[in-house]
Design a protein around this motif. Structure first.
Motif, PDB file in Angstrom:
ATOM      1  N   ALA A 175       0.849  -1.197   0.000  1.00  0.00           N
ATOM      2  CA  ALA A 175       0.000   0.000   0.000  1.00  0.00           C
ATOM      3  C   ALA A 175       0.882   1.244   0.000  1.00  0.00           C
ATOM      4  CB  ALA A 175      -0.920  -0.007   1.221  1.00  0.00           C
ATOM      5  N   PRO A 176       1.180   1.796  -1.180  1.00  0.00           N
ATOM      6  CA  PRO A 176       2.009   3.008  -1.226  1.00  0.00           C
ATOM      7  C   PRO A 176       1.457   4.141  -0.383  1.00  0.00           C
ATOM      8  CG  PRO A 176       1.683   2.095  -3.426  1.00  0.00           C
ATOM      9  CD  PRO A 176       0.764   1.337  -2.517  1.00  0.00           C
ATOM     10  N   VAL A 177       0.126   4.193  -0.311  1.00  0.00           N
ATOM     11  CA  VAL A 177      -0.536   5.169   0.563  1.00  0.00           C
ATOM     12  C   VAL A 177      -1.350   4.368   1.582  1.00  0.00           C
ATOM     13  CG1 VAL A 177      -2.117   7.131   0.704  1.00  0.00           C
ATOM     14  CG2 VAL A 177      -0.675   6.823  -1.328  1.00  0.00           C
ATOM     15  N   ALA A 178      -0.805   4.214   2.784  1.00  0.00           N
ATOM     16  CA  ALA A 178      -1.491   3.443   3.824  1.00  0.00           C
ATOM     17  C   ALA A 178      -2.249   4.333   4.789  1.00  0.00           C
ATOM     18  CB  ALA A 178      -0.491   2.579   4.597  1.00  0.00           C
ATOM     19  N   ALA A 179      -2.015   5.646   4.738  1.00  0.00           N
ATOM     20  CA  ALA A 179      -2.742   6.603   5.569  1.00  0.00           C
ATOM     21  C   ALA A 179      -2.565   7.988   4.960  1.00  0.00           C
ATOM     22  CB  ALA A 179      -2.228   6.590   7.009  1.00  0.00           C
ATOM     23  N   PHE A 180      -3.621   8.771   5.015  1.00  0.00           N
ATOM     24  CA  PHE A 180      -3.501  10.167   4.578  1.00  0.00           C
ATOM     25  C   PHE A 180      -4.436  11.034   5.407  1.00  0.00           C
ATOM     26  CE2 PHE A 180      -6.447   8.945   0.768  1.00  0.00           C
ATOM     27  CZ  PHE A 180      -7.600   9.157   1.513  1.00  0.00           C
ATOM     28  N   GLU A 181      -4.222  12.355   5.347  1.00  0.00           N
ATOM     29  CA  GLU A 181      -5.090  13.267   6.079  1.00  0.00           C
ATOM     30  C   GLU A 181      -5.026  14.669   5.468  1.00  0.00           C
ATOM     31  OE1 GLU A 181      -2.455  14.561   9.917  1.00  0.00           O
ATOM     32  OE2 GLU A 181      -3.178  12.486   9.885  1.00  0.00           O
ATOM     33  N   ASP A 182      -6.142  15.342   5.578  1.00  0.00           N
ATOM     34  CA  ASP A 182      -6.275  16.745   5.175  1.00  0.00           C
ATOM     35  C   ASP A 182      -6.902  17.459   6.373  1.00  0.00           C
ATOM     36  OD1 ASP A 182      -6.941  19.215   4.180  1.00  0.00           O
ATOM     37  OD2 ASP A 182      -8.480  18.482   2.793  1.00  0.00           O
ATOM     38  N   LEU A 183      -6.075  18.053   7.197  1.00  0.00           N
ATOM     39  CA  LEU A 183      -6.555  18.644   8.438  1.00  0.00           C
ATOM     40  C   LEU A 183      -7.418  19.868   8.188  1.00  0.00           C
ATOM     41  CD1 LEU A 183      -3.413  18.249  10.743  1.00  0.00           C
ATOM     42  CD2 LEU A 183      -5.347  16.695  10.390  1.00  0.00           C
ATOM     43  N   VAL A 184      -7.158  20.594   7.099  1.00  0.00           N
ATOM     44  CA  VAL A 184      -7.971  21.774   6.791  1.00  0.00           C
ATOM     45  C   VAL A 184      -9.412  21.345   6.461  1.00  0.00           C
ATOM     46  CG1 VAL A 184      -8.288  23.721   5.230  1.00  0.00           C
ATOM     47  CG2 VAL A 184      -5.994  23.102   6.009  1.00  0.00           C
ATOM     48  N   GLY A 185      -9.527  20.309   5.628  1.00  0.00           N
ATOM     49  CA  GLY A 185     -10.845  19.808   5.264  1.00  0.00           C
ATOM     50  C   GLY A 185     -11.441  18.859   6.278  1.00  0.00           C
ATOM     51  N   ARG A 186     -10.677  18.516   7.345  1.00  0.00           N
ATOM     52  CA  ARG A 186     -11.092  17.585   8.401  1.00  0.00           C
ATOM     53  C   ARG A 186     -11.481  16.224   7.803  1.00  0.00           C
ATOM     54  NH1 ARG A 186     -15.285  20.012  12.515  1.00  0.00           N
ATOM     55  NH2 ARG A 186     -16.502  20.371  10.608  1.00  0.00           N
ATOM     56  N   ARG A 187     -10.555  15.694   6.997  1.00  0.00           N
ATOM     57  CA  ARG A 187     -10.749  14.391   6.367  1.00  0.00           C
ATOM     58  C   ARG A 187      -9.480  13.576   6.521  1.00  0.00           C
ATOM     59  NH1 ARG A 187     -12.808  17.483   0.989  1.00  0.00           N
ATOM     60  NH2 ARG A 187     -14.849  18.144   1.782  1.00  0.00           N
ATOM     61  N   ALA A 188      -9.653  12.279   6.721  1.00  0.00           N
ATOM     62  CA  ALA A 188      -8.498  11.395   6.891  1.00  0.00           C
ATOM     63  C   ALA A 188      -8.919   9.973   6.577  1.00  0.00           C
ATOM     64  CB  ALA A 188      -7.957  11.493   8.318  1.00  0.00           C
ATOM     65  N   GLY A 189      -7.921   9.090   6.443  1.00  0.00           N
ATOM     66  CA  GLY A 189      -8.238   7.699   6.183  1.00  0.00           C
ATOM     67  C   GLY A 189      -7.023   6.814   6.342  1.00  0.00           C
ATOM     68  N   VAL A 190      -7.278   5.506   6.527  1.00  0.00           N
ATOM     69  CA  VAL A 190      -6.210   4.517   6.677  1.00  0.00           C
ATOM     70  C   VAL A 190      -6.592   3.259   5.908  1.00  0.00           C
ATOM     71  CG1 VAL A 190      -5.382   5.376   8.901  1.00  0.00           C
ATOM     72  CG2 VAL A 190      -7.202   3.659   8.858  1.00  0.00           C
ATOM     73  N   GLN A 191      -5.589   2.591   5.347  1.00  0.00           N
ATOM     74  CA  GLN A 191      -5.820   1.345   4.638  1.00  0.00           C
ATOM     75  C   GLN A 191      -6.048   0.200   5.614  1.00  0.00           C
ATOM     76  OE1 GLN A 191      -6.015   0.493   1.059  1.00  0.00           O
ATOM     77  NE2 GLN A 191      -6.965  -1.090   2.308  1.00  0.00           N
ATOM     78  N   PHE A 192      -5.474   0.289   6.793  1.00  0.00           N
ATOM     79  CA  PHE A 192      -5.571  -0.797   7.772  1.00  0.00           C
ATOM     80  C   PHE A 192      -6.851  -0.655   8.609  1.00  0.00           C
ATOM     81  CE2 PHE A 192      -2.857   2.595   9.456  1.00  0.00           C
ATOM     82  CZ  PHE A 192      -3.434   2.876  10.686  1.00  0.00           C
ATOM     83  N   HIS A 193      -7.064  -1.638   9.484  1.00  0.00           N
ATOM     84  CA  HIS A 193      -8.256  -1.669  10.331  1.00  0.00           C
ATOM     85  C   HIS A 193      -7.893  -1.240  11.755  1.00  0.00           C
ATOM     86  CE1 HIS A 193     -11.208  -3.605   7.656  1.00  0.00           C
ATOM     87  NE2 HIS A 193     -10.155  -4.200   7.113  1.00  0.00           N
ATOM     88  N   PRO A 194      -8.152   0.019  12.126  1.00  0.00           N
ATOM     89  CA  PRO A 194      -7.830   0.446  13.488  1.00  0.00           C
ATOM     90  C   PRO A 194      -8.794  -0.114  14.521  1.00  0.00           C
ATOM     91  CG  PRO A 194      -8.943   2.212  12.321  1.00  0.00           C
ATOM     92  CD  PRO A 194      -8.709   1.116  11.317  1.00  0.00           C
ATOM     93  N   GLU A 195      -9.933  -0.623  14.087  1.00  0.00           N
ATOM     94  CA  GLU A 195     -10.958  -1.075  15.030  1.00  0.00           C
ATOM     95  C   GLU A 195     -10.664  -2.448  15.624  1.00  0.00           C
ATOM     96  OE1 GLU A 195     -12.449  -2.533  10.967  1.00  0.00           O
ATOM     97  OE2 GLU A 195     -11.251  -0.900  11.792  1.00  0.00           O
ATOM     98  N   VAL A 196      -9.753  -3.232  15.014  1.00  0.00           N
ATOM     99  CA  VAL A 196      -9.494  -4.581  15.518  1.00  0.00           C
ATOM    100  C   VAL A 196      -8.349  -4.563  16.529  1.00  0.00           C
ATOM    101  CG1 VAL A 196     -10.321  -5.602  13.367  1.00  0.00           C
ATOM    102  CG2 VAL A 196      -7.880  -5.217  13.682  1.00  0.00           C
ATOM    103  N   ALA A 197      -8.406  -5.506  17.442  1.00  0.00           N
ATOM    104  CA  ALA A 197      -7.409  -5.536  18.512  1.00  0.00           C
ATOM    105  C   ALA A 197      -6.001  -5.799  17.985  1.00  0.00           C
ATOM    106  CB  ALA A 197      -7.786  -6.604  19.542  1.00  0.00           C
ATOM    107  N   HIS A 198      -5.900  -6.400  16.776  1.00  0.00           N
ATOM    108  CA  HIS A 198      -4.583  -6.740  16.229  1.00  0.00           C
ATOM    109  C   HIS A 198      -3.801  -5.520  15.764  1.00  0.00           C
ATOM    110  CE1 HIS A 198      -5.910 -10.890  16.363  1.00  0.00           C
ATOM    111  NE2 HIS A 198      -6.970 -10.565  15.668  1.00  0.00           N
ATOM    112  N   THR A 199      -4.475  -4.376  15.596  1.00  0.00           N
ATOM    113  CA  THR A 199      -3.777  -3.150  15.198  1.00  0.00           C
ATOM    114  C   THR A 199      -3.302  -2.423  16.450  1.00  0.00           C
ATOM    115  OG1 THR A 199      -4.959  -2.851  13.112  1.00  0.00           O
ATOM    116  CG2 THR A 199      -4.011  -0.885  14.117  1.00  0.00           C
ATOM    117  N   ARG A 200      -2.011  -2.354  16.593  1.00  0.00           N
ATOM    118  CA  ARG A 200      -1.449  -1.674  17.758  1.00  0.00           C
ATOM    119  C   ARG A 200      -1.803  -0.185  17.683  1.00  0.00           C
ATOM    120  NH1 ARG A 200       5.041  -1.524  19.131  1.00  0.00           N
ATOM    121  NH2 ARG A 200       4.877  -0.529  21.186  1.00  0.00           N
ATOM    122  N   ASN A 201      -2.273   0.372  18.784  1.00  0.00           N
ATOM    123  CA  ASN A 201      -2.663   1.782  18.872  1.00  0.00           C
ATOM    124  C   ASN A 201      -3.856   2.123  17.982  1.00  0.00           C
ATOM    125  OD1 ASN A 201      -0.471   2.365  20.632  1.00  0.00           O
ATOM    126  ND2 ASN A 201       0.899   2.506  18.867  1.00  0.00           N
TER     127      ASN A 201
END
Length: 517
Positions: free
Chosen positions: A153-179
């Protein structure tokens, strides 16, 4: 109503959609799930504090794959994309999604950028996350900073703080994702600017108001099974409508040892709820005679439950019009029964897929969007006894789906005896709360050769299935001490003459379900 502005979780067909909503609630922020088919105008009409786009099983380039309407980004609502939602968001905003030739499933290390931004700020590089994707975002939309990458995943996370938009390729909701929870909370608190003020007390207040509005002055019945789900659901409805509720305890003969007494005595003493007891053991055993298919068992039990309720309702109707039936349905029940958007039908639950088409009651399901741990918290808020709140989950069809084969009175007696031993020893070891659930399964149609008292035996095996879980959506087998397992095995084979072999199920969920049937 005290419900704050919701965070909407847009369900693109992943079973994790409700888990995302649950993690948002754990951050003390109210959340609701909406289908991806809901028009953007309807989403915005809910006045959301933020919108989270969930994962999903599709490829954004497949014919008919759900897409994100670009109109969403013409509003000023903060948006967070996860996995498929991340890719759909990138595509809608002018980014590029492509196949890199390297799929990533399971544990993956991501490289965090030096300028990690808000979501990943303070993270060291080489963080462990949980991936599940074939396509990848190869170019971020204009105005977005790329804050992480991985081999696939060349882009695994991105964010636009001005537009208040962000995203991640991984699953932050599962216990297997640290933090992972920290990632969600940074979006909610710092990017979306939401205050963490929602509590289980809000759930209680809101549900009481909703139940009163739904029921009015009608009479309500609830089937008590002895489990925490129906106990909490009944207590919640009782809080809302008082003596308009009559609970019906159907003793179908499929409960574990001591459970009928707990319902008839302990629960009534703790809540003051009106209870009608129906002895229906013979009816259920007759209906189940000769039946071995697990789906058929569930549907038969669901049908007979409703028919018994209808008889009980006619008897109760002398005091008023009985128009509502309370069900302790939880969200994992709904998902596994094919009730989630785009989800597969794994098995019917008697309070979801086993209801007859000519049901004579309107359903009251106050727990339908909650996970088990949330139900326990709600039970505590309702001042239910601790022993009831922390009782292990038990399926509505009872021991019928823990007997592999035909259900008979003799086989139920064998299983009850083995189950009681396992529960007694787990409690004596002080491990009740370390185990989510401890099914004991009788392989009734299987026999194995053994030796007892220098003689040959040809008895049944029983399976111990201790599992650990947070929400029943996923589970792993519990690593109980060997000495405890040995003690349980020895007691069962010594005290239950029909059993000559005890085995341990070491399968996680997935691929296996918690119950065998």
């Amino acid at each position: 109503m005290t419900t704050p502005r919701p965070v909407l979780v847009v369900d693109f067909g992943a079973q994790y959609a409700q888990l995302i909503a649950r993690r948002v609630r754990e951050a003390r922020v109210y959340s609701e799930i909406v289908p991806h088919s809901m028009p953007v105008a309807e989403m915005l009409a809910k006045n959301p504090a933020a919108i989270i786009l969930s994962g999903g099983p599709s490829s954004v380039y497949e014919a008919g794959a759900p897409q994100v309407d670009a109109a969403l980004f013409q509003s000023d609502v903060p948006v967070f994309g996860i996995c498929y939602g991340f890719q759909a968001m990138a595509l809608a905003l002018g980014g590029t999604v492509s196949k890199t030739g390297l799929r990533e499933f399971g544990g993956t290390k991501i490289e965090v950028a030096d300028e990690a931004g808000c979501l990943l700020g303070g993270w060291s590089t080489g963080q462990d996350v949980w991936m599940s994707h074939g396509d990848s975002v190869s170019a971020a939309p204009q105005g977005f900073a790329v804050t992480a990458s991985s081999p696939g995943a060349p882009v695994a996370a991105f964010e636009d703080l001005v537009g208040r938009r962000a995203g991640v390729q991984f699953h932050p909701e599962v216990a297997h994702t640290r933090n992972g929870q920290q990632v969600l909370e940074r979006f909610l608190y710092e990017i979306a600017g939401i205050e963490p003020t929602w509590t289980m007390g809000n759930v209680l207040d809101d549900q009481v108001a909703l139940i009163r509005a739904q029921v009015g002055d009608a009479q309500v019945i609830c089937g008590l099974s002895g489990g925490v789900d129906s106990a909490v659901a009944a207590a919640l409805v009782h809080r809302a409508v008082g003596d308009q509720l009559t609970c019906v305890f159907v003793d179908h003969g499929l409960l574990r040892a001591g459970e009928a007494e707990q319902v008839e005595q302990d629960y009534v003493a703790a809540t003051g709820i009106k209870l009608k007891v129906v002895d229906a053991e013979e009816r259920f055993l007759t209906a189940l005679a000769g039946v071995t298919d697990p789906e058929q068992k569930r549907k038969i039990i669901g049908r007979e439950f409703i028919r018994v309720f209808e008889v009980a309702a006619r008897e109760i109707a002398a005091s008023g019009d009985v128009r509502f039936l309370v069900q302790g349905t939880l969200y994992p029940d709904v998902v596994e029964s094919g009730g989630g958007t785009g989800t597969a039908n794994i098995k019917s639950h008697h309070n979801v897929g086993g209801l007859p088409d000519d049901l004579q009651f309107a359903l009251v399901e106050p727990l339908r969007t909650l996970f088990k741990d949330e139900v326990r918290a709600l039970g505590a808020a309702l001042d239910l006894p601790e022993a009831m709140v922390w009782r292990h989950p038990f399926p509505g069809p009872g021991l019928a789906i823990r007997i592999i084969g035909e259900v008979t009175r003799d086989r139920l007696d064998v299983l009850r005896a083995a189950d009681l031993i396992a529960r007694e020893e787990l409690t004596a070891a002080g491990l009740d709360r370390d185990v989510w659930q401890f099914p004991v399964v009788l392989l009734a149609d299987v026999r194995s050769v053994g030796v007892q008292g220098d003689g040959r035996t040809y008895g049944h095996p029983v399976v111990l299935r201790p599992v650990s879980s947070e929400d029943a959506m996923t589970a792993d087998w519990s690593r109980l001490p060997y000495d405890l397992l040995a003690k349980i095995s020895t007691r069962i084979t010594n005290e239950v003459p029909e059993v000559n072999r005890v085995v341990l199920d070491v399968t996680s969920k997935p691929p296996g379900t918690i119950e065998w049937e």
